[in-house]
Design an enzyme around this catalytic site. Structure first.
Site, PDB file in Angstrom:
ATOM      1  N   MET A 124      -8.969 -41.815  -8.197  1.00  0.00           N
ATOM      2  CA  MET A 124      -9.068 -41.162  -6.963  1.00  0.00           C
ATOM      3  C   MET A 124      -9.094 -39.163  -8.118  1.00  0.00           C
ATOM      4  O   MET A 124      -9.939 -39.139  -7.517  1.00  0.00           O
ATOM      5  CB  MET A 124      -7.700 -40.586  -7.140  1.00  0.00           C
ATOM      6  CG  MET A 124      -5.963 -40.161  -7.683  1.00  0.00           C
ATOM      7  SD  MET A 124      -4.395 -39.980  -7.387  1.00  0.00           S
ATOM      8  CE  MET A 124      -4.842 -38.605  -6.316  1.00  0.00           C
TER       9      MET A 124
ATOM     10  N   SER B  56      -6.181   0.487  -5.941  1.00  0.00           N
ATOM     11  CA  SER B  56      -4.952   0.802  -7.303  1.00  0.00           C
ATOM     12  C   SER B  56      -5.564   0.946  -8.531  1.00  0.00           C
ATOM     13  O   SER B  56      -4.989   1.165  -9.049  1.00  0.00           O
ATOM     14  CB  SER B  56      -4.641  -0.818  -7.270  1.00  0.00           C
ATOM     15  OG  SER B  56      -3.794  -1.242  -5.582  1.00  0.00           O
TER      16      SER B  56
ATOM     17  N   ASP C 198      -9.988  -2.002  -5.701  1.00  0.00           N
ATOM     18  CA  ASP C 198     -10.299  -0.596  -6.670  1.00  0.00           C
ATOM     19  C   ASP C 198      -9.862   0.573  -6.662  1.00  0.00           C
ATOM     20  O   ASP C 198      -9.126   1.238  -7.849  1.00  0.00           O
ATOM     21  CB  ASP C 198     -12.277  -0.265  -6.177  1.00  0.00           C
ATOM     22  CG  ASP C 198     -12.742  -0.268  -4.771  1.00  0.00           C
ATOM     23  OD1 ASP C 198     -11.051  -0.616  -4.185  1.00  0.00           O
ATOM     24  OD2 ASP C 198     -12.549   0.025  -4.129  1.00  0.00           O
TER      25      ASP C 198
ATOM     26  N   HIS D  45      -6.799 -14.661   8.413  1.00  0.00           N
ATOM     27  CA  HIS D  45      -5.733 -13.968   7.546  1.00  0.00           C
ATOM     28  C   HIS D  45      -5.768 -15.643   6.521  1.00  0.00           C
ATOM     29  O   HIS D  45      -5.224 -15.504   5.741  1.00  0.00           O
ATOM     30  CB  HIS D  45      -4.377 -13.760   7.530  1.00  0.00           C
ATOM     31  CG  HIS D  45      -4.861 -12.404   8.249  1.00  0.00           C
ATOM     32  ND1 HIS D  45      -5.169 -11.942   9.007  1.00  0.00           N
ATOM     33  CD2 HIS D  45      -4.446 -11.397   7.441  1.00  0.00           C
ATOM     34  CE1 HIS D  45      -5.404 -10.450   9.109  1.00  0.00           C
ATOM     35  NE2 HIS D  45      -5.491  -9.666   8.277  1.00  0.00           N
TER      36      HIS D  45
ATOM     37  N   ASP E 223     -12.051 -10.952  -1.789  1.00  0.00           N
ATOM     38  CA  ASP E 223     -13.463 -10.657  -1.579  1.00  0.00           C
ATOM     39  C   ASP E 223     -14.827 -10.539  -2.137  1.00  0.00           C
ATOM     40  O   ASP E 223     -15.703 -10.818  -2.569  1.00  0.00           O
ATOM     41  CB  ASP E 223     -13.449  -8.945  -0.989  1.00  0.00           C
ATOM     42  CG  ASP E 223     -12.912  -9.248   0.406  1.00  0.00           C
ATOM     43  OD1 ASP E 223     -12.588 -10.891   1.456  1.00  0.00           O
ATOM     44  OD2 ASP E 223     -12.749  -7.889   0.859  1.00  0.00           O
TER      45      ASP E 223
ATOM     46  N   ARG F 178       0.692  -1.030   0.143  1.00  0.00           N
ATOM     47  CA  ARG F 178      -0.134   0.276  -0.376  1.00  0.00           C
ATOM     48  C   ARG F 178       1.268   1.313   0.166  1.00  0.00           C
ATOM     49  O   ARG F 178       1.550   1.446   0.921  1.00  0.00           O
ATOM     50  CB  ARG F 178      -0.898  -0.163   1.283  1.00  0.00           C
ATOM     51  CG  ARG F 178      -1.971  -1.358   1.464  1.00  0.00           C
ATOM     52  CD  ARG F 178      -2.734  -0.851   2.407  1.00  0.00           C
ATOM     53  NE  ARG F 178      -3.598  -2.904   2.308  1.00  0.00           N
ATOM     54  CZ  ARG F 178      -3.621  -3.127   3.075  1.00  0.00           C
ATOM     55  NH1 ARG F 178      -2.300  -3.345   3.787  1.00  0.00           N
ATOM     56  NH2 ARG F 178      -4.419  -4.471   3.298  1.00  0.00           N
TER      57      ARG F 178
END
Length: 727
Positions: free
Chosen positions: A610, A79, A77, A256, A124, A46
Site C-alpha cells: 500500500m 508577527s 511578516d 477556509h 501562502d 491578531r
C-alpha cells in the site's frame, strides 16, 4: 523560553503543522499527541494591543515576571515585524517598567536582553527567504484532494471548472496547484496575463477540447490581477468562457478548507526541524546577535536576518503595486521558475523516456513533463514500455502531447516498469536504438535505474550504439538512490505511512495501554521508518543504518512502561523491513508482548505494498514535473554537444548523469562518480543526510539524549541568497 503563534494582520496564517515544532516540559501535553493536530495547540490571535507601546509594555512585564529571555515567534511578516520591533525596544520598555514600578531593578537586570527567533507559518508561502513556509504543503494537500474530486465530475459532465485558491498577494498555491493537476491556465498576482489574455485563454481551452479532453481546469489566485491592476475574478472568467465558448462552466471557491485538516508529513517534519534550529539559534544568541528567522533553502535549514526577509517581502508588494512585475518575480525566488518561458529553438532530436524498477507515485508526472517539455524543444518523443526489457523487445512508440494530458495525478506507472537490468539485452537494445533513431534516453526509476545505467555505460566499450546521453531521474518510495536527498514517490509513501499511523494510534485511544509495532518498506534504507516515526510521533524506529542490540530493545520497552504511567497510554514503534535479520517484526512483537505483560499489550501491522500505491502528493507531482523539465533541458544540451556531422557519440563520464536534489539545489552528477558513494550490497548510499535527524525523533519521544549541534546553521544574508537564485 517562550513560544508565540502570531497572526499577520488581515490575512490567513493558521495552518497544519505549527504545533509540531513546539514542546514545553511544563505542559501536560505529551509531544506524540501533538503531530496529527492541525492549527496550533497554544492558540493564535491578531493582537491589536501589541501594535501600541502600552501593549508591548504589558507583554514585556509578563515575560520578565516569568523569567523568559528567549522568544520564538511563529507567524507571518506582520508577527515577525512586531517581534523585531519588540526586541529593538526591549531596553526602553524595561526602563519604563522600572520607573513605574512594574518590575524591580533586579528583575530588569536578570532580563537585560531578549533573544528572538522567527519561524514562518503561512499557507501562502509568501515570506521571502524560505523555499517553504510551515503549513503550505498541508494547504496544497487540501487543495489537490478537492481538485482531484472535481476533475472526475468535470470529466463526466464535460465541464469547465474555475477554481479559486487563497493567495491575495502571492500565487504560490495557485501555481503549484496548476502544475500538480495539469490545469489549462493559471492566474497569479505576480505575473499578470497580457492584455489580450481573453483570446489566448479561449484558444487554449478550445485546443484542449479539440485534442480529445472532456474538461478544462482553470486555477485562479484570489489576488489575481491584470497588468493594469484590475482584479481578475473567478466569476469574470466564468462569464468569459460561457459567452465566448458556450462551455458548461462552474466556479468553486475553496476558502477556509485550505487552512484546516491534518498536517502533511512534510509539514510535520519541516516544523520539527525548524523548531530544533530555532532552539539552537536562541541558545547561541547574544545581545549583539540580530533577530533571525529560521528558513528552508532546498533541503537545508538556514538562518537569515529577520528584518532583511521582512523588507524583501515588503519590496515584492511594492514592486507589484508599482507594476514592476518582473522585479516582483525575481524577489520571490526560485519557485516562480515554472513561469519562465522555455528559451529554446526547436531542434528535432529523438528522445526516449522509460520507467525502471518498482512503481512510485509521481512517475507519471515526471513522464508527462518530460514528454511535453521535449515536444516544446522540438524533439520527437518516444515512450518505452516495461523498462529495459521493453526497450530490448521493441515496445517503443511515439507519444504525443495529448496522450499524457491527464497523467499528473495518476499513481503507479502508465508506461509500465520492471526491475530487469539491461546487460543481458545489450545486442537487442543497441539494435532498437538504431531502429528507432534514439539520440538520448531519460530513465525514471529507483536503484535499478541507477545500476542499469551503469551497465549501459560499461557496455559502451562493446556497443557503440549505447554512446548516447543518459539521464536518470530518481523515483522510488525507498529514497535509496545515491546522488539525491529525495526521490519521486518517497513523499507519497511517507504520507501513506503517517496517515496509517495516525489511524492506528486513534484506534488505541479507546483501549489504552496498547503498543503498535509497524513494519515499513525501504529495503535496507531506513528513510521511511525514520521520517514516518518523526512525523507520527513514534517512540522508536529500528533501521539497518543504526545497529541495535537486545539491550536497546529492552531499553525501549522500559521507556514505554514508564510512558504508560503518563496521560498518553499508547505506543508506536516502527521497524524497517530489513533492519535486522534476527530481530524480525515477529520477534520484536513477541519481546514487547512478553516484557510489557501486565502493563500494555501489543499489536503488529505490516503495511506492505500500500506504500507504493495511491495518488501522488502535491510534493511528488511538483517534484516530478520539475525533474522532468530539467532532465529534458540537460539532455538537449548534451545531445547538441555530442553531435558531430549528424551523428551522436557520447562517451565521456558527464554524458551519463543523475539529476538529484543535493542540499540546496538540483544538480547533474556523473553516475561514475556516484559509484564510489554507493553500498551496492545493501542498495543504499554510503552517506545519508536524514540520519542526522534521528536524534530529533528520540528527543520528541522524551528520551534523554544529546543532540549533535556541530552542523547547525549559521546566519546568512538574504540579499546574497536572492542574487544567487536569480543567476
Amino acid at each position: 523560553m517562550g513560544w508565540v503563534d502570531g497572526h499577520r494582520g488581515g490575512h490567513k496564517d493558521r495552518m497544519g503543522g505549527w504545533t509540531q515544532g513546539w514542546t514545553d516540559t511544563r505542559t501536560a501535553i505529551h509531544p506524540p499527541a501533538i503531530p496529527p493536530q492541525g492549527g496550533t495547540v497554544i492558540g493564535s490571535a491578531r493582537c491589536q494591543d501589541f501594535r501600541a507601546r502600552e501593549g508591548r509594555l504589558r507583554a514585556a512585564r509578563n515575560l520578565v515576571k516569568r523569567g523568559i529571555t528567549n522568544l520564538c515567534v511563529i507567524g507571518g511578516d506582520g508577527s515577525l515585524t512586531g517581534a523585531d520591533t519588540f526586541r529593538a525596544e526591549w531596553g526602553g520598555l524595561l526602563a519604563d517598567l522600572v520607573k513605574t514600578g512594574g518590575i524591580t531593578a533586579e528583575e530588569a537586570q536578570r532580563s537585560s536582553h531578549l533573544n528572538i527567533v522567527g519561524m514562518v507559518g503561512s499557507i501562502d508561502n509568501d515570506f521571502c527567504g524560505t523555499d517553504m513556509t510551515i503549513g503550505t504543503d498541508s494547504a496544497l494537500h487540501r487543495i489537490i484532494e478537492i481538485v482531484d474530486a472535481i476533475t472526475t465530475t468535470a470529466q463526466s459532465h464535460q465541464r469547465t471548472f474555475v477554481l479559486e485558491v487563497m493567495g491575495r498577494h502571492c500565487g504560490y498555491l495557485a501555481l503549484i496547484t496548476a502544475l500538480a493537476c495539469g490545469a489549462d491556465w493559471v492566474f497569479i498576482p505576480e505575473s499578470p496575463p497580457e492584455d489580450d489574455w481573453e483570446e489566448h485563454l479561449c484558444r487554449r481551452l478550445t485546443e484542449t477540447r479539440d485534442g480529445g479532453s472532456r474538461l478544462n481546469i482553470i486555477i485562479v489566485a484570489e489576488g489575481a490581477i491584470d497588468k493594469h491592476g484590475k482584479p481578475i475574478t473567478s466569476d469574470d472568467i466564468k462569464t468569459l468562457v460561457v459567452k465566448r465558448l458556450g462551455y458548461d462552466t462552474r466556479v468553486t471557491i475553496l476558502g477556509h478548507v485550505q487552512r484546516g485538516g491534518t498536517p502533511s508529513a512534510f509539514d510535520r517534519i519541516l516544523a520539527s526541524r525548524m523548531g530544533v534550529e530555532a532552539v539552537m539559534a536562541l541558545l547561541e544568541g547574544t545581545p549583539e546577535t540580530p533577530a533571525c528567522v529560521v528558513s528552508l533553502s532546498g533541503n537545508q535549514a538556514v538562518r537569515l536576518p529577520l528584518m532583511e526577509c521582512v523588507q524583501v517581502t515588503k519590496d515584492v508588494t511594492t514592486a507589484m503595486n508599482e507594476g514592476r512585475f518582473e522585479d516582483a518575480l525575481k524577489l520571490r525566488g526560485r519557485w516562480v521558475a515554472p513561469l519562465c518561458p522555455c528559451p529554446c529553438t526547436p531542434i528535432g532530436y529523438t528522445v526516449a523516456v522509460m520507467n525502471v524498477g518498482a512503481p512510485a507515485a509521481g512517475m507519471n508526472a515526471a513522464v508527462r513533463a518530460t514528454v511535453r517539455i521535449g515536444l516544446i524543444h522540438g524533439h520527437r518523443m518516444l515512450a518505452v514500455h516495461d523498462g529495459f526489457e521493453g526497450l530490448a523487445f521493441g515496445l517503443v512508440e511515439e507519444i504525443s502531447w495529448n496522450a499524457v494530458g491527464s497523467w499528473t495525478g495518476l499513481g503507479g506507472s502508465k508506461l509500465g516498469t520492471k526491475r530487469t537490468l539491461p546487460k543481458k539485452y545489450f545486442e537487442e537494445i543497441s539494435a532498437n536504438i538504431i531502429k528507432f533513431g534514439i539520440h538520448g534516453l531519460i530513465i525514471i526509476g529507483g536503484f535499478e535505474a541507477f545500476t542499469g545505467c551503469l551497465e549501459l555505460v560499461e557496455g559502451r566499450a562493446r556497443f557503440e550504439e549505447l554512446c548516447i546521453p543518459l539521464c536518470i531521474i530518481p523515483a522510488t518510495v525507498s529514497n535509496n538512490v545515491p546522488g539525491s536527498d529525495f526521490s519521486i514517490g518517497a513523499d507519497t509513501a511517507l504520507n501513506t505511512i503517517t496517515n496509517t499511523c495516525d489511524l492506528i494510534k486513534q484506534s488505541a485511544a479507546g483501549t489504552k495501554r496498547r503498543v503498535f509495532i509497524i513494519e515499513t518498506m525501504g529495503g535496507f534504507c531506513g528513510y521511511l521508518a525514520t521520517m514516518a516515526g518523526m512525523a507520527a510521533g513514534a517512540d522508536a524506529a529500528y533501521i539497518y543504518e543504526e545497529p541495535f542490540t537486545s539491550r536497546d530493545l529492552q531499553a525501549n520497552v522500559d521507556h514505554l512502561i514508564e510512558k504508560m504511567k503518563t496521560t498518553v497510554k499508547r505506543g508506536l514503534v516502527l521497524r524497517n523491513e530489513c533492519c535486522n535479520e534476527n530481530y524480525t517484526t515477529d520477534f520484536i512483537y513477541n519481546l514487547y508482548s512478553e516484557e510489557g505483560k501486565g502493563v500494555f499489550d501489543c499489536r503488529k501491522n505490516v503495511l506492505g505494498h500500500m506504500q507504493q500505491g495511491g495518488s501522488p502528493t502535491p510534493f511528488d507531482r511538483n517534484f516530478g514535473t520539475k525533474m522532468g523539465a530539467k532532465a529534458v533541458a540537460w539532455i538537449t544540451g548534451k545531445i547538441r554537444e555530442c553531435s558531430r556531422h549528424g551523428r551522436i557519440f557520447a562517451n565521456t563520464a558527464d554524458s551519463a548523469c543523475l539529476l538529484g536534489m543535493r542540499k540546496r539545489s538540483l544538480v547533474f552528477q556523473p553516475i561514475a562518480e556516484l559509484r564510489q558513494q554507493t553500498d551496492f550490497e545493501h542498495r543504499i548510499p554510503k552517506e545519508q543526510w536524514w540520519l542526522r535527524l534521528r536524534p530529533i525523533l528520540k528527543i520528541l519521544a522524551k528520551y534523554n539524549i544529546e543532540l549533535d549541534t556541530s552542523e547547525t546553521a549559521h546566519l546568512e544574508h538574504l540579499t546574497h541568497k536572492v542574487s544567487q537564485e536569480n543567476l
